[in-house]
Design an enzyme around this catalytic site. Structure first.
Site, PDB file in Angstrom:
ATOM      1  N   GLY A 185       6.733   1.940   2.126  1.00  0.00           N
ATOM      2  CA  GLY A 185       7.548   1.560   0.970  1.00  0.00           C
ATOM      3  C   GLY A 185       7.447   2.613  -0.118  1.00  0.00           C
ATOM      4  O   GLY A 185       6.751   3.617   0.037  1.00  0.00           O
ATOM      5  N   TYR A 199       4.026  -4.453  19.006  1.00  0.00           N
ATOM      6  CA  TYR A 199       4.606  -4.964  17.754  1.00  0.00           C
ATOM      7  C   TYR A 199       5.145  -6.385  17.983  1.00  0.00           C
ATOM      8  O   TYR A 199       4.825  -7.317  17.242  1.00  0.00           O
ATOM      9  CB  TYR A 199       5.722  -4.013  17.310  1.00  0.00           C
ATOM     10  CG  TYR A 199       6.591  -4.524  16.186  1.00  0.00           C
ATOM     11  CD1 TYR A 199       6.169  -4.424  14.868  1.00  0.00           C
ATOM     12  CD2 TYR A 199       7.847  -5.086  16.443  1.00  0.00           C
ATOM     13  CE1 TYR A 199       6.979  -4.885  13.820  1.00  0.00           C
ATOM     14  CE2 TYR A 199       8.648  -5.547  15.412  1.00  0.00           C
ATOM     15  CZ  TYR A 199       8.217  -5.444  14.102  1.00  0.00           C
ATOM     16  OH  TYR A 199       9.014  -5.895  13.082  1.00  0.00           O
ATOM     17  N   ASN A 239       0.832  -1.220   0.000  1.00  0.00           N
ATOM     18  CA  ASN A 239       0.000   0.000   0.000  1.00  0.00           C
ATOM     19  C   ASN A 239       0.864   1.267   0.000  1.00  0.00           C
ATOM     20  O   ASN A 239       0.337   2.369   0.143  1.00  0.00           O
ATOM     21  CB  ASN A 239      -0.983   0.007   1.184  1.00  0.00           C
ATOM     22  CG  ASN A 239      -0.292   0.155   2.519  1.00  0.00           C
ATOM     23  OD1 ASN A 239       0.938   0.214   2.594  1.00  0.00           O
ATOM     24  ND2 ASN A 239      -1.077   0.229   3.588  1.00  0.00           N
ATOM     25  N   ARG A 268      13.998   5.280  25.443  1.00  0.00           N
ATOM     26  CA  ARG A 268      12.603   5.249  24.972  1.00  0.00           C
ATOM     27  C   ARG A 268      11.869   4.048  25.554  1.00  0.00           C
ATOM     28  O   ARG A 268      12.441   2.959  25.654  1.00  0.00           O
ATOM     29  CB  ARG A 268      12.562   5.093  23.443  1.00  0.00           C
ATOM     30  CG  ARG A 268      12.915   6.324  22.709  1.00  0.00           C
ATOM     31  CD  ARG A 268      12.707   6.146  21.234  1.00  0.00           C
ATOM     32  NE  ARG A 268      13.504   5.054  20.673  1.00  0.00           N
ATOM     33  CZ  ARG A 268      13.649   4.840  19.368  1.00  0.00           C
ATOM     34  NH1 ARG A 268      13.041   5.630  18.508  1.00  0.00           N
ATOM     35  NH2 ARG A 268      14.385   3.854  18.918  1.00  0.00           N
TER      36      ARG A 268
HETATM   37  N1  LIG Z   1      14.113  -4.072   9.197  1.00  0.00           N
HETATM   38  C1  LIG Z   1      14.308  -4.845  10.267  1.00  0.00           C
HETATM   39  O1  LIG Z   1      15.347  -4.774  10.936  1.00  0.00           O
HETATM   40  C2  LIG Z   1      13.265  -5.865  10.666  1.00  0.00           C
HETATM   41  C3  LIG Z   1      13.499  -6.625  11.832  1.00  0.00           C
HETATM   42  C4  LIG Z   1      12.552  -7.563  12.213  1.00  0.00           C
HETATM   43  C5  LIG Z   1      11.421  -7.765  11.452  1.00  0.00           C
HETATM   44  N2  LIG Z   1      11.207  -7.001  10.340  1.00  0.00           N
HETATM   45  C6  LIG Z   1       9.978  -7.266   9.565  1.00  0.00           C
HETATM   46  O2  LIG Z   1      10.331  -7.410   8.188  1.00  0.00           O
HETATM   47  C7  LIG Z   1       9.255  -6.955   7.373  1.00  0.00           C
HETATM   48  C8  LIG Z   1       9.776  -5.932   6.366  1.00  0.00           C
HETATM   49  O3  LIG Z   1      10.290  -4.808   7.087  1.00  0.00           O
HETATM   50  P1  LIG Z   1      11.108  -3.620   6.395  1.00  0.00           P
HETATM   51  O4  LIG Z   1      12.208  -3.257   7.308  1.00  0.00           O
HETATM   52  O5  LIG Z   1      11.399  -3.960   4.990  1.00  0.00           O
HETATM   53  O6  LIG Z   1      10.040  -2.435   6.490  1.00  0.00           O
HETATM   54  P2  LIG Z   1       9.397  -1.504   5.351  1.00  0.00           P
HETATM   55  O7  LIG Z   1       8.544  -0.507   6.056  1.00  0.00           O
HETATM   56  O8  LIG Z   1      10.449  -1.001   4.437  1.00  0.00           O
HETATM   57  O9  LIG Z   1       8.483  -2.539   4.561  1.00  0.00           O
HETATM   58  C9  LIG Z   1       7.151  -2.837   4.916  1.00  0.00           C
HETATM   59  C10 LIG Z   1       6.320  -2.709   3.655  1.00  0.00           C
HETATM   60  O10 LIG Z   1       4.963  -3.068   3.961  1.00  0.00           O
HETATM   61  C11 LIG Z   1       4.101  -2.125   3.343  1.00  0.00           C
HETATM   62  N3  LIG Z   1       2.849  -2.101   4.102  1.00  0.00           N
HETATM   63  C12 LIG Z   1       2.667  -1.635   5.365  1.00  0.00           C
HETATM   64  N4  LIG Z   1       1.383  -1.776   5.738  1.00  0.00           N
HETATM   65  C13 LIG Z   1       0.753  -2.368   4.686  1.00  0.00           C
HETATM   66  C14 LIG Z   1      -0.587  -2.772   4.464  1.00  0.00           C
HETATM   67  N5  LIG Z   1      -1.532  -2.574   5.390  1.00  0.00           N
HETATM   68  N6  LIG Z   1      -0.898  -3.344   3.274  1.00  0.00           N
HETATM   69  C15 LIG Z   1       0.056  -3.524   2.304  1.00  0.00           C
HETATM   70  N7  LIG Z   1       1.334  -3.145   2.466  1.00  0.00           N
HETATM   71  C16 LIG Z   1       1.680  -2.581   3.647  1.00  0.00           C
HETATM   72  C17 LIG Z   1       4.859  -0.806   3.379  1.00  0.00           C
HETATM   73  O11 LIG Z   1       4.408   0.141   2.440  1.00  0.00           O
HETATM   74  C18 LIG Z   1       6.282  -1.275   3.112  1.00  0.00           C
HETATM   75  O12 LIG Z   1       6.578  -1.275   1.729  1.00  0.00           O
HETATM   76  C19 LIG Z   1       8.198  -6.421   8.323  1.00  0.00           C
HETATM   77  O13 LIG Z   1       7.223  -7.416   8.534  1.00  0.00           O
HETATM   78  C20 LIG Z   1       8.968  -6.148   9.597  1.00  0.00           C
HETATM   79  O14 LIG Z   1       8.134  -6.219  10.732  1.00  0.00           O
HETATM   80  C21 LIG Z   1      12.096  -6.054   9.924  1.00  0.00           C
END
Ligand SMILES: NC(=O)c1ccc[n+]([C@@H]2O[C@H](COP(=O)([O-])OP(=O)(O)OC[C@H]3O[C@@H](n4cnc5c(N)ncnc54)[C@H](O)[C@@H]3O)[C@@H](O)[C@H]2O)c1
Length: 313
Positions: A38, A140, A34, A270
């Site tokens: 992203g 979360y 969405n 925090r």
């Molecule tokens: N980056 C980290 O260190 C990390 C650590 C642990 C877990 N994660 C998990 O990995 C996954 C990816 O994280 P990331 O770091 O790439 O974050 P990010 O925010 O870059 O990616 C998340 C994506 O999901 C999309 N999104 C959010 N809500 C949505 C919805 N309701 N419908 C459709 N799309 C939606 C966003 O637009 C985004 O493109 C997530 O599930 C996050 O919880 C990330």
């Protein structure tokens, strides 16, 4: 026959690296995103972007019907935002995942989904193993743990094949440093480049297990291949097994950038922040053959170089 794969959250940081890798492996990639955190520019050429919400169950079911496997990465990822908007975070992070699991179980295809090291909560003095007691301290983390429980229940009742990956701290190109909650590494790199001080919550001795995004993309694919071949609901850490404090990290980034020392401003800790986070990589190695290959120095160098290229462009 070409494998067709759905990546939810594929316009985000990790999802876009995964999409790159799947395309390079010759798979057809459909992205559901969405674009809330992203960006369209992250979507690689060759992938099809469907702009929509993970909570749109009809859309999700339609997309799932047309693919062979799913990677579910869409989430509200900002812990502080999940605290402010508790119900919304819960709907997206747990409700959205349940909808996706249901659609994948109906089609009989495997799902690999992003869990998080946040499910472990605040453990001090010991590494987190998959059989350690989960004690999330944020909504979360609680919802990510809920996803794992739901995957197990869905395996029992509907035969869903899944793998949940507990990512530790992921870093690399395309992590948005402008977001106030971006990963600490992208923020520290942006500060170093702009010659502005780092803001550190607390004493800076909090530690993290930092893993490069390219390693995460490889781990996701290994987990999907295993989930496709075996039944049930598995869960793995994706981590390096070594920890760095934020102060160590600041020094390492200064050294990679090669331009002096960045000043550090300490502010109040925090709520919901975790003190120490270190994973055990053993189970992922034993069962998936997965091991992080990128050293912190090499990962930081790639990230720094990609940021320099962006600045010059
Ligand atoms: N980056 C980290 O260190 C990390 C650590 C642990 C877990 N994660 C998990 O990995 C996954 C990816 O994280 P990331 O770091 O790439 O974050 P990010 O925010 O870059 O990616 C998340 C994506 O999901 C999309 N999104 C959010 N809500 C949505 C919805 N309701 N419908 C459709 N799309 C939606 C966003 O637009 C985004 O493109 C997530 O599930 C996050 O919880 C990330």
């Amino acid at each position: 026959m070409t494998r067709k794969t759905l990546v939810t959250g594929g316009a985000g940081f990790i999802g876009s690296h995964l999409a790159d890798r799947l395309l390079a492996d010759g798979e057809e990639v459909v992205i559901l995103d969405n674009l809330s955190s992203g960006a369209r520019e992250n979507v690689p050429a060759g992938a099809r972007l469907v702009e929509g919400d993970i909570l749109d169950t009809e859309l999700v079911a339609d997309l799932v019907r047309d693919v062979d496997s799913v990677f579910h990465l869409a989430a509200l990822v900002i812990v502080q935002e999940c605290i402010r908007n508790w119900d919304l975070g819960h709907q997206i992070n747990l409700g959205g995942t349940i909808g996706l699991f249901r659609a994948a179980a109906a089609k009989g295809i495997p799902v690999v989904y992003a869990s998080s090291a946040a499910i472990y909560g605040n453990r001090s003095g010991s590494e987190c193993r998959e059989d350690s007691l989960p004690m999330p301290i944020s909504p979360y983390g609680a919802d990510k743990l809920g996803c794992e429980h739901q995957a197990r229940a869905m395996a029992e009742i509907h035969g869903l094949r899944s793998a949940g990956l507990r990512f530790f701290n992921v870093y690399g190109p395309r992590q948005d440093p402008r977001s106030p909650y971006a990963g600490v590494i992208s923020k520290f790199c942006a500060n170093r480049a702009a010659d502005t001080p780092h803001t550190v919550f607390g004493d800076g001795l909090q530690s993290r297990d930092f893993i490069y995004v390219g390693d995460i993309a490889r781990g996701l694919v290994s987990a999907r291949n295993r989930a496709a071949d075996s039944g049930g609901a598995s869960v793995y850490n994706l981590c390096t097994g070594s920890e760095k404090t934020l102060l160590d990290l600041a020094k390492e980034i200064d050294s990679v950038a090669g331009r002096g020392t960045t000043e550090i401003t300490h502010v109040k800790p925090r709520a919901g922040d975790i003190r120490m986070s270190l994973g055990s990589p053993k189970l992922a190695y034993d069962e998936l053959g997965f091991q992080a290959e990128t050293s912190l120095r090499n990962g930081l160098t790639s990230l720094w170089n990609s940021l320099e290229d962006n600045r010059k462009a």
